[in-house]
Motif scaffolding. Structure first.
Motif, PDB file in Angstrom:
ATOM      1  N   CYS A 206     -22.349 -47.891  20.130  1.00 12.06           N
ATOM      2  CA  CYS A 206     -23.349 -47.170  19.324  1.00 12.06           C
ATOM      3  C   CYS A 206     -23.487 -45.699  19.703  1.00 12.06           C
ATOM      4  O   CYS A 206     -23.793 -44.874  18.853  1.00 12.06           O
ATOM      5  N   PHE A 207     -23.284 -45.375  20.959  1.00  7.46           N
ATOM      6  CA  PHE A 207     -23.626 -44.031  21.424  1.00  7.46           C
ATOM      7  C   PHE A 207     -22.436 -43.189  21.860  1.00  7.46           C
ATOM      8  O   PHE A 207     -22.610 -42.162  22.499  1.00  7.46           O
ATOM      9  N   THR A 208     -21.249 -43.604  21.516  1.00  7.41           N
ATOM     10  CA  THR A 208     -20.071 -42.814  21.843  1.00  7.41           C
ATOM     11  C   THR A 208     -19.620 -42.069  20.597  1.00  7.41           C
ATOM     12  O   THR A 208     -19.335 -42.671  19.573  1.00  7.41           O
TER      13      THR A 208
ATOM     14  N   TYR B  19     -11.940 -40.623  24.791  1.00  8.18           N
ATOM     15  CA  TYR B  19     -12.116 -39.948  26.075  1.00  8.18           C
ATOM     16  C   TYR B  19     -13.577 -39.594  26.324  1.00  8.18           C
ATOM     17  O   TYR B  19     -14.012 -39.534  27.461  1.00  8.18           O
ATOM     18  N   SER B  20     -14.320 -39.387  25.264  1.00  8.08           N
ATOM     19  CA  SER B  20     -15.747 -39.130  25.449  1.00  8.08           C
ATOM     20  C   SER B  20     -16.502 -40.419  25.772  1.00  8.08           C
ATOM     21  O   SER B  20     -17.631 -40.378  26.234  1.00  8.08           O
TER      22      SER B  20
ATOM     23  N   ILE C  25     -15.419 -42.650  28.008  1.00  7.14           N
ATOM     24  CA  ILE C  25     -15.163 -43.047  29.387  1.00  7.14           C
ATOM     25  C   ILE C  25     -16.388 -42.871  30.292  1.00  7.14           C
ATOM     26  O   ILE C  25     -16.715 -43.783  31.051  1.00  7.14           O
ATOM     27  N   PRO C  26     -17.114 -41.747  30.229  1.00  8.63           N
ATOM     28  CA  PRO C  26     -18.297 -41.647  31.097  1.00  8.63           C
ATOM     29  C   PRO C  26     -19.354 -42.716  30.810  1.00  8.63           C
ATOM     30  O   PRO C  26     -19.959 -43.258  31.744  1.00  8.63           O
ATOM     31  N   LEU C  27     -19.559 -43.040  29.537  1.00 13.83           N
ATOM     32  CA  LEU C  27     -20.542 -44.065  29.203  1.00 13.83           C
ATOM     33  C   LEU C  27     -20.061 -45.447  29.650  1.00 13.83           C
ATOM     34  O   LEU C  27     -20.837 -46.246  30.178  1.00 13.83           O
ATOM     35  N   ILE C  28     -18.773 -45.724  29.453  1.00 19.13           N
ATOM     36  CA  ILE C  28     -18.216 -47.006  29.912  1.00 19.13           C
ATOM     37  C   ILE C  28     -18.343 -47.094  31.428  1.00 19.13           C
ATOM     38  O   ILE C  28     -18.739 -48.125  31.977  1.00 19.13           O
ATOM     39  N   ARG C  29     -18.026 -45.996  32.115  1.00 22.84           N
ATOM     40  CA  ARG C  29     -18.137 -45.970  33.580  1.00 22.84           C
ATOM     41  C   ARG C  29     -19.572 -46.275  34.015  1.00 22.84           C
ATOM     42  O   ARG C  29     -19.810 -47.079  34.911  1.00 22.84           O
ATOM     43  N   ASP C  30     -20.525 -45.656  33.329  1.00 21.15           N
ATOM     44  CA  ASP C  30     -21.944 -45.872  33.668  1.00 21.15           C
ATOM     45  C   ASP C  30     -22.330 -47.335  33.478  1.00 21.15           C
ATOM     46  O   ASP C  30     -22.951 -47.943  34.352  1.00 21.15           O
ATOM     47  N   VAL C  31     -21.959 -47.915  32.339  1.00 17.12           N
ATOM     48  CA  VAL C  31     -22.316 -49.309  32.048  1.00 17.12           C
ATOM     49  C   VAL C  31     -21.641 -50.259  33.031  1.00 17.12           C
ATOM     50  O   VAL C  31     -22.282 -51.139  33.609  1.00 17.12           O
TER      51      VAL C  31
ATOM     52  N   LEU D 289     -18.025 -53.220  16.525  1.00 15.85           N
ATOM     53  CA  LEU D 289     -18.912 -53.466  15.384  1.00 15.85           C
ATOM     54  C   LEU D 289     -19.752 -52.259  14.943  1.00 15.85           C
ATOM     55  O   LEU D 289     -19.873 -52.028  13.739  1.00 15.85           O
ATOM     56  N   PRO D 290     -20.329 -51.478  15.837  1.00 20.74           N
ATOM     57  CA  PRO D 290     -21.112 -50.335  15.353  1.00 20.74           C
ATOM     58  C   PRO D 290     -20.291 -49.364  14.492  1.00 20.74           C
ATOM     59  O   PRO D 290     -20.740 -48.948  13.419  1.00 20.74           O
ATOM     60  N   SER D 291     -19.087 -49.052  14.928  1.00 22.63           N
ATOM     61  CA  SER D 291     -18.230 -48.156  14.138  1.00 22.63           C
ATOM     62  C   SER D 291     -17.855 -48.789  12.808  1.00 22.63           C
ATOM     63  O   SER D 291     -17.812 -48.114  11.778  1.00 22.63           O
TER      64      SER D 291
END
Length: 185
Positions: free
Chosen positions: A15-17, A22-23, A25-31, A84-86
């Motif tokens: 939902c938030f990427t 490549y953008s 990756i930081p959110l995936i890393r955080d989760v 699913l969000p996309s």
């Protein structure tokens, strides 16, 4: 419980990427790190593997993390959650734009974009060929093996087009270039 965590974690990523894989990756890393699913080192290795395998990095990472945490079901759930969000956003946008895209002005814009895209792809291909065959680094020598692969592939394309009167499949070119790379390097 792990299924719910995978679902919510990768729905958040989906939902938030914005801006591509490549953008994400930081959110995936955080989760992944906040849930303790992988160590930072394991995640770094998985990012490298995801970049070198077919498919989007986000999907590959979600599938791997889901599989490592909850087996096949976790892989399916994490993959669906990240995609699913996309999928729903695209469905919504296409339904809203369907009428607009059929208009003559929108069609004119789309027709004008085709040559631009061809130019961008051609420029990228020429740049990559020149950059890989003739390095720009001071003192570097031309990579004759890479140049040989380019010449062989170009000759194959020309011969195929001349003999068969149709274009050579990009898939066959990819396979041929892989085999040539293995043989030559």
């Amino acid at each position: 419980m792990i299924y719910l965590e995978l679902l919510l974690g990768f729905l958040k990523v989906g939902c938030f990427t914005f801006g591509g894989a490549y953008s994400a990756i930081p959110l995936i890393r955080d989760v992944v790190l906040s849930c303790g699913w992988l160590s930072d080192e394991e995640l770094s290795y998985m990012i490298a593997v995801s970049e070198s395998t077919p498919g989007p990095i986000m999907v590959n990472l979600a599938t791997y993390v889901g599989s490592s945490q909850a087996g096949f079901g976790g892989a399916v759930l994490a993959t669906l959650a990240v995609v699913l969000p996309s999928f729903f956003v695209i469905l919504l946008v296409m339904n809203l734009l369907r009428g607009i895209l059929k208009g003559k002005y929108a069609q004119a814009v789309l027709q004008g974009l085709k040559p631009c895209m061809i130019g961008i792809i051609l420029a990228t291909g020429v740049y990559m060929t020149l950059h890989n065959c003739f390095p720009l680094v001071q003192g570097a020598k031309a990579d004759l093996r890479a140049l040989l692969i380019v010449v062989v592939l170009a000759a194959c394309m020309a011969m195929y087009r001349t003999l068969k009167k149709k274009k050579l499949s990009p898939i066959l070119l990819i396979i041929a270039s892989a085999m040539l790379g293995i043989l030559i390097y």
